[in-house]
Design a protein around this motif. Sequence first.
Motif: not given
Length: 293
Positions: A76-80, A113-116, A162-176
Amino acid sequence: MLSLKPISKQHWKSSAQRSRLAKGIRRRARANPQSTIRNPQFLDGEHPGPYAALMNKVLVSLQQRTDPRLHPLLQVRDVKKELVVVISTDKGLAGALNTNLLREAARFEASKTGYIVVGRKARQFITRTKRELLADFELKDAPTFVETKPIAKFATEKFLAREVDKVSVVYTHFINTINQRPTVQTLLPIEHGELPKNESTSANDPLLGYIFEPNAEGVLEVMLPYYLQYQIFQMILDARASEHSARMVAMKNATDNAHQFIKDLTLEYNKMRQASITTELLEIATAQMALGQ
């Protein structure tokens, strides 16, 4: 003398045109029902169950033989700067699915923030809001595991460099079928608590008797990237299932609304036609009475 105001033929034709338009909407909605929602784990005939089960056993065994916190993917690193993977759809007609998803993506601070992006809707959003787009991946409707691996590989390389300090994913979770929830999940660093746990009541090594070559640390270094690739694959399938489900519900609502719209317009059209006929009959009767006098 009894007289009625004649109904405008233009208004009469307008009602008929609106009725034909509503019938066209109903036909298009029926043509795209997306009525079959397959389990997100079994799209394209792939069955990741055995693969996931064996991978989990290996990771559980490695946790008991090493200290996984020493691996760079778990540090875990400080998120810059943060990297966000946005998994959206290529097409519309899916209700509020993309709107809710992109609202979550917009919560991240643009300057840090950078985006994929995966999906045309996400690409259009990033371009329109002038955010930093690092990569754009195009996938089929039912992607395979091999096709999704470059996404996880690209994100992992950015994190290790170390170009990014954290990677997150934004997606739609299927419940029903009627409930899909936009979700933000941390991909990197992998938290120790997110790694698979031994589900058996026994605390024994599930792979007791096996020897890892060249050593447990080396195997862990190879397994963690595969774990990330599998996580990305599951999120994409989850998002695809949510897309088809949302589109099915949207098309069903469009069909029902078109049915009701046609019914209302048909009733209005018949009332106008009857009123026009009544007006003509009254005009004829009035003219006859005038001539008889």
